[in-house]
Scaffold this active site. Structure first.
Site, PDB file in Angstrom:
ATOM      1  N   CYS A  86      75.254  32.119  12.647  1.00 52.87           N
ATOM      2  CA  CYS A  86      74.898  30.959  11.821  1.00 52.87           C
ATOM      3  C   CYS A  86      75.364  29.659  12.497  1.00 52.87           C
ATOM      4  O   CYS A  86      74.852  29.316  13.554  1.00 52.87           O
ATOM      5  CB  CYS A  86      75.448  31.128  10.411  1.00 52.87           C
ATOM      6  SG  CYS A  86      74.699  30.012   9.224  1.00 52.87           S
ATOM      7  N   HIS A 193      72.935  36.358   8.901  1.00 48.72           N
ATOM      8  CA  HIS A 193      74.283  36.910   8.750  1.00 48.72           C
ATOM      9  C   HIS A 193      74.251  38.435   8.797  1.00 48.72           C
ATOM     10  O   HIS A 193      74.113  39.075   7.750  1.00 48.72           O
ATOM     11  CB  HIS A 193      74.883  36.456   7.415  1.00 48.72           C
ATOM     12  CG  HIS A 193      75.215  35.005   7.384  1.00 48.72           C
ATOM     13  ND1 HIS A 193      76.431  34.513   7.784  1.00 48.72           N
ATOM     14  CD2 HIS A 193      74.471  33.930   7.045  1.00 48.72           C
ATOM     15  CE1 HIS A 193      76.436  33.200   7.676  1.00 48.72           C
ATOM     16  NE2 HIS A 193      75.253  32.810   7.238  1.00 48.72           N
ATOM     17  N   GLU A 195      76.658  40.366   9.077  1.00 49.29           N
ATOM     18  CA  GLU A 195      77.805  40.908   8.338  1.00 49.29           C
ATOM     19  C   GLU A 195      77.544  40.977   6.841  1.00 49.29           C
ATOM     20  O   GLU A 195      78.316  41.578   6.095  1.00 49.29           O
ATOM     21  CB  GLU A 195      79.058  40.066   8.642  1.00 49.29           C
ATOM     22  CG  GLU A 195      79.179  38.727   7.922  1.00 49.29           C
ATOM     23  CD  GLU A 195      78.336  37.594   8.527  1.00 49.29           C
ATOM     24  OE1 GLU A 195      77.444  37.879   9.357  1.00 49.29           O
ATOM     25  OE2 GLU A 195      78.559  36.426   8.150  1.00 49.29           O
TER      26      GLU A 195
END
Lengths: 217, 261
Positions: A86, A193, A195
């Site tokens: 990001c 993202h 994650e």
């Protein structure tokens, strides 16, 4: 803080952002991430993860104030693997419309704000928040990334680069094309993202870690 | 390991609207409410978050409605929940200071949900957005209607009435720096009778940030009508937790790509 002995990924903590979710996901995929809070270790050979939330110019200033800029440039020059997520990916670019700071300049691109109306004249809701399929062709990234939905949350986007090799995967929001993945040497930036993208993000991160660890031995 | 001569450009497709799970806790216990009242205990939040994460829910919002202070006990619950969530997750309830915001974000939550504090110290929105970006700050607006006051915004988990009109307050929250709004109809909360689509239409018309509708979802048609009214994302609570006419507790999450495409 050293991480060279076992080649575990290092997560850069500029003390401005959310590293918790990256650490949680890395732990879940079975690696033991190390957190580095200052660029003191100049001979380190380990995969580097640069997560970022916040403000481009704040993070840009933190790069200078704490001596990270030279550290990152050294890691990049040494062809070590870096994963920017990001804002971490946006910091790899030259400049941003979000404030006046300069990025690391590896990606020859500008970071722009999404326009308030789409090219076809409709109102565009900003930030772009939500899920989009990420299905890179084989040669797009140096590691395998199985197709799957990835989560995006951003108001600013990386404009596609002139050199296609630097923005090999582009996505769109409201008709505006943006770079979803960028690459310079072994530095990879992702606008989304992983994650926070369930098993698809988990698979992508696991594959990146395996590829990155191989580069560090 | 060669790189493509031309970039891969993903075809333009309208993004699938997010289908968000909204969970409510009362001092750390998972509850369901109706019109923000009569909380019924339904289970353990950590376990519920884990189940929704395993089911690949699009996103999850956790709202604490209890009046306990934001203390270390709460911090440890927040941390435990974050380690089970591999999806975007937001936390709201009792956040008063930038330090609270930092605790929530550093634990692994993407966003904080602010409501009462916007009435009391609106600068917190600016500070949080500056530090973590607008996408990390959700402005929560609870709306009720009654014969005395008409339609108005309420604070303190619905306990206090303000004089604000929803549209004006929404615009104010956007101007302060919120990246998203969570718009809740108290009158529809827990009823599963459909969203207040009129409210959604009016609020989403005056702001350019995404609006999430909450309160009243009970069926797939309700989700669709909120989206056509202007919501960017739809959230539901009871619909995911209760099953059948007797409201048996059963956690489920329909596949949003099938439901909302």
């Amino acid at each position: 803080m050293t991480c060279h002995s076992i080649c575990q990924p290092c997560v850069v903590d500029l003390n401005t952002g959310n590293i918790g979710s990256v650490l949680n996901m890395l732990t879940r995929i079975g690696v033991r991430p190390q957190v580095i809070v200052s660029p003191t270790d100049t001979s380190m050979r380990a995969p580097v993860i640069f997560p970022g939330v916040g403000h481009f110019s704040h993070l840009s200033r933190a790069l200078d104030d704490l001596g990270w800029r030279a550290w990152f440039n050294r890691v990049h020059q040494d062809d070590l693997p870096i994963l920017g997520i990001c804002l971490g990916a946006q910091l790899m670019c030259e400049t941003s419309e979000e404030g006046s700071g300069t990025g690391l300049g590896w990606i020859k691109a500008k970071v722009c704000r999404f326009p308030e109306t789409t090219p076809s004249g409709l109102k565009l809701r900003i930030p772009h928040m939500g899920w989009q399929t990420f299905s890179p062709p084989d040669s797009c990234l140096p590691f395998a990334a199985p197709a799957g939905r990835m989560y995006y949350a951003h108001s600013y986007y990386i404009a596609p680069t002139v050199d296609a090799a630097q923005s090999p995967y582009q996505s769109q929001y409201g008709g505006v094309k943006f770079a979803a993945a960028v690459r310079s040497r072994n530095a990879i930036g992702l606008q989304f993202h992983p994650e926070k993208s369930h098993r698809h993000g988990m698979a992508l991160l696991r594959n990146w870690v395996l590829w990155a660890q191989e580069l560090c031995v | 390991m060669s790189v493509l001569a031309t970039p891969y450009i993903q075809p333009l497709q309208p993004p699938t609207p997010r289908f968000i799970v909204a969970l409510t806790t009362l001092n750390g216990r998972l509850v369901r409410t109706r019109n923000f009242k009569t909380p019924i205990y339904v289970g353990d939040p950590i376990n519920a978050v884990k189940i929704f994460s395993d089911k690949s829910a699009d996103e999850l919002v956790l709202l604490e409605i209890g009046q306990d202070p934001f203390d270390t006990r709460r911090e440890s619950i927040i941390r435990d929940i974050a380690t089970e969530a591999f999806m975007p997750i937001s936390y709201g309830g009792g956040i008063k200071t930038i330090e609270h915001v930092r605790i929530v974000i550093r634990s692994g939550f993407e966003k904080v949900v602010l409501n009462t504090v916007i009435h009391e110290s609106p600068n917190l929105v600016k500070d949080a957005a500056n530090e973590f970006g607008a996408q990390a700050v959700v402005g929560s607006i609870d709306v009720a209607r009654n014969w005395l006051r008409g339609e108005h915004v309420r604070s303190h988990s619905g306990r206090y009435a303000t004089k604000r009109k929803p549209e004006d307050w929404a615009k104010y929250c956007e101007d302060l720096g919120c990246g998203e709004l969570l718009l809740t109809s108290i009158d529809r909360d827990g009823t599963m009778s459909g969203y207040d689509t009129d409210l959604i239409a009016r609020v989403s018309a005056v702001v350019s940030i995404p609006v999430i509708s909450l309160g009243g979802a009970g069926a797939i048609e309700h989700l669709r009508s909120a989206l056509s009214a202007g919501a960017s994302a739809v959230a539901a609570g009871s619909m995911f937790v209760f099953h059948g006419p007797r409201r048996a507790v059963l956690i489920n999450y329909p596949n949003s790509e099938i439901v909302l495409r």
